[in-house]
Each structure stands twice: as C-alpha cells, then as structure tokens.
Design a protein around this motif. Sequence first.
Motif, PDB file in Angstrom:
ATOM      1  N   GLU A 431      29.132 -15.495  -1.639  1.00 12.39           N
ATOM      2  CA  GLU A 431      30.588 -15.447  -1.516  1.00 12.39           C
ATOM      3  C   GLU A 431      31.110 -14.185  -2.191  1.00 12.39           C
ATOM      4  O   GLU A 431      30.746 -13.076  -1.805  1.00 12.39           O
ATOM      5  N   ASP A 432      31.931 -14.316  -3.227  1.00 12.10           N
ATOM      6  CA  ASP A 432      32.517 -13.142  -3.876  1.00 12.10           C
ATOM      7  C   ASP A 432      31.857 -12.838  -5.223  1.00 12.10           C
ATOM      8  O   ASP A 432      32.467 -12.213  -6.087  1.00 12.10           O
ATOM      9  N   LYS A 507      34.586  -4.192  -4.659  1.00 14.78           N
ATOM     10  CA  LYS A 507      34.278  -3.251  -3.579  1.00 14.78           C
ATOM     11  C   LYS A 507      34.454  -1.824  -4.070  1.00 14.78           C
ATOM     12  O   LYS A 507      35.368  -1.511  -4.808  1.00 14.78           O
TER      13      LYS A 507
END
Length: 525
Positions: A431-432, A507
């Motif tokens: 996921e994150d 990111k």
Amino acid sequence: MLAAVAVLTAGLAAHGTRQAAVLTDEGLSAHKRMELFSTLSRRVGEYAVLAFEMGNATMADEDRQARLSERRRIVSDAFAMLEEAVVANVLAVPETDAAERTRRATQSLAVARLAAQFDDLDRTLASHTGAVAADRTALRIALDGFASRFSPMLGVQIEEERRNRDAAFAAAEDLRARLTALAVAAAIAAPAILLLVYFGLVRPLLRRLGAATAAAGLLGDETLDFSLPVTQRDELGLLFTRINQMARRLERRRQRVDVDRARLEDLVDERTGALRRANERLSRVDSERRRFFADVGHELRTPLTVILAETELGMTADMAQKDEALSIIRTRAQRLNRRIDDLLRIARSESGQIEFDRRLVDLHAAAMLALEDLAPLIKRNRVTIDQELAGDLFVDGDADWLRQVIGGLLENAIKYAGANCRISIVLTAREDAAELWVRDDGPGLEPRLQERVFERFARGDAGGRGFGVGLALARWIVEDHGGRIRLVSPWKDGRGTAVGVILPLTKGEAMPLEQEELHDARADS
C-alpha cells in the motif's frame, strides 16, 4: 519526725548528687561520641578527596593503593574508637532498663551500617585498580553515591548525640534546681506542717497509695488489665481516674505502634528490594557500555589495515595497480568515514542531541550500503545473504541513520544466528508503506530476551562485537520517522528471528550523493 525529714532530705540530696553525676557523665560521653562522629566524617572526607584526586592523577597502581591503604587505616581506627564508645554507652545502662539499652544499641547498628557503606566504597575503588584513573565518570558516580548515603546518616548520628548531650546537661541542671528548691522548702516548711501533714493527710493517703501501688504493679504486664482503685471523689481519686484513662490510651497507642512497626518493616523490605534491583540494572548497563567502547577499536581496525596494506602495495606497483589500490583505499576510507559518523551519531544520541538530516532516501540504496559496511563480517562468518530488494522505494528521513538501522538489524542477525547461517533481507512495498524484513535461520530468541532486547545496549547470550545501533535506538529512530518496528521469533518452523521496519513511502527521487555511494558499494561487493 523532724529527724526523719532531715534524713530523707539528706538522702534525696545524695541521690540527686549521684544522679547529677550520672547525667553529667552521660552528657560528656555524648559530647565525646559527637566529636568521634565528627572526626570520622573528616577522615572519610579526606579518604574520598584523596581517592578522587588520585583518580584524576597518573600514577602507578602500587602507589595509589599504598596511599589509599594509609587513609583506609586511619578511617578504620576512627571506626574502632567510635564503636568502642558506642558499646560503652550501651553497657552503661542497667540490664533492667531494656528499653534504654535497645535505644542505645540502635546507634551501634547505625555505626555498623556506616562502616559497611565505607567498606563497599573501598571495595569499589580497589576493584577498579588501574581503571580508576581512566574512568573518571565511574569514580565520580561511586563517590557521589557513597556521599548521598553516608553523609545524611552520619549527620543524623551527630545531631542525635548533640540532643543527648544537651538533654543530659539540661536534666542535670533541672535536677540541681529541683533539689535546691526541695531543700529550701523542706527546711522552711517541715517544722510547721510536719505534724499536720502526717496526721491529716499522709497517713490516710499512704493507705490509698499502698493500694494504688499494688495495682500499679500490673502496669508492665500486658496480659492483665491495669486499673488504679478509685474509692473517693477527691483530688487523688480524680488523679487515679485520669491515670486509668491514660493507661488505656497508652495501650491503644502501643497496639497502633506495633501495627505501624510491622507496616514499616514491610515497606523497608520492599524499598530495599527495589534498590537492589536498580543497582543490578545500573551494573548491567555499565558493563554493556564498557564492552561497547571496547568494540570500537575492533570495528575500525579492519578498514585501516586494508588502507595501510594497499598503500604499501601502491608504493611499489605499476600505474594500473596503483589505480586499483587507490580505488580500494578510497572505498575503505569512505567506509571508515561512515563508521566514524556512526560513532558520532551514537554519542549524540546518548547526550540527547540527535539531529536528523531529512531528505528523500532510497531504501534500496541504504540497504546496499549497509550490506557493504558488513561485507567483512559476512565473509568472516561465511554467511549466505538472500536479497529481495525492490527499487524505487523512497521515504522521507535521514539516510545515514536509516542505513545504520538496517546495518544493525543485519549485524544482530549475523551474530546471533551463528556462522554459516543464511540471512534474507527483503524490501517490498505494501500500500503506502515500505517494509524491510531481516530474517535469519538461527535458534531464535527466548521469551525472556525478547522482553529486554529493546533496552539500551542490551545483547543476547551470543555476545559478539560491533557498535551498530541497538534495537532500543533503532525503534526510536524508526518511530521518529513515522514508522514502526516489529520482532517475530520464531518465525518459521520453530526457528529463526525476523525483525521488520515499516516506513511510510514518499514519492520522488533520492539525492545523487546516495546513488554514487551505492555504485561504490556495488563495485566493492
């Protein structure tokens, strides 16, 4: 009757004189003991000052022990003189006065505790021998701990002797004043009131007091009820009534004192146990710290040895070999520089001065650098490393600290799984979040060790060297980066230990410097 009054007055005067002499002797004895306590305080203070000064000086252990031995003898003599005075004070009390003997005997116990504390300090200083001069912090801690226990107890004893001295002198003065007043009153009042007192008051009162005396003999017997006879409603009857009430109140207070004494003994036992456990923890932490700093030389010696060897080789080799030697020297110097940075960061963490240099970190690159740092340890222990490292996983954090956390997990796995083990390092995205797991096929951790591996500088039973961050510091670093750390043992087929670090993904792209170090790490591997 007048002759009887005169004889009684003379007897009281003689008794008062003896009592005054006794009180005066008690006051002088208390003053002598107070001086002995003060002398002991000075001798112990001189011993502690000498021990601290010699801890800061550079001298042979034989000279240090000789000087301390002389001071130790002086302190022992002071203790001996004080013990002799205290014992004499106890023996001066008649055996029939058990309560006073017990009260004075407690002072002997206090002197014994003072001597025991001094013996503990002396053994501590003697056990350090040559390390005393080098380890000033340990010396200061030992002396400060001794002073915090010894000085208050010694001050209490000096103050107690001061009160005993003042009380004895005050009692002697009060006795003298009362005897003087009694003599004057007897000389003036006896001729006038002797007959009246005897026929009108003394003879009837003697009968009643005789009965009261017989009843008063029950006061010291806890198995019988104490009660003075009240036959008339006059002053003496009222006094007897008040005494009976006071006796009942004293009995109730005695019972409460017994309960409080039992509760106090339980509390003292509990606090003593807690203090013993705290001392054991402090001793364990101090031992771990000393072993930690002893490992520093071993960890830094390997890259320095390689650099020196390559330098010697490069001085006599051709140009191609010189370039290769310089490349190896550069790689080893970078590794040595990172290890020195690791030491500085750990030192700052100990003083609470951690400052994170937050930026975008490539976890793949950090893992590769950690593997490169541990390459000598991996080779020496013939460890097989299985890598499953996903790329392009970036987190916001301090690259050096995260690299050292990963290196610490790998180092723990190598040390506690044993030689010829197999270790897997897996980096994946869920996921994150990014998850990095270090797993080994060793025997695993016992439950009692799993409870304490997150303590500062804690180690398992396998021992070993190294100064990677411990799990306690690693957990703090990971949590400060917004992540968490997990430990599972056993993790597969009843064996092995797995430690995972979960960090939130960010990111972006990592700094170029980290990519350059990763390239060097891969080339060196």
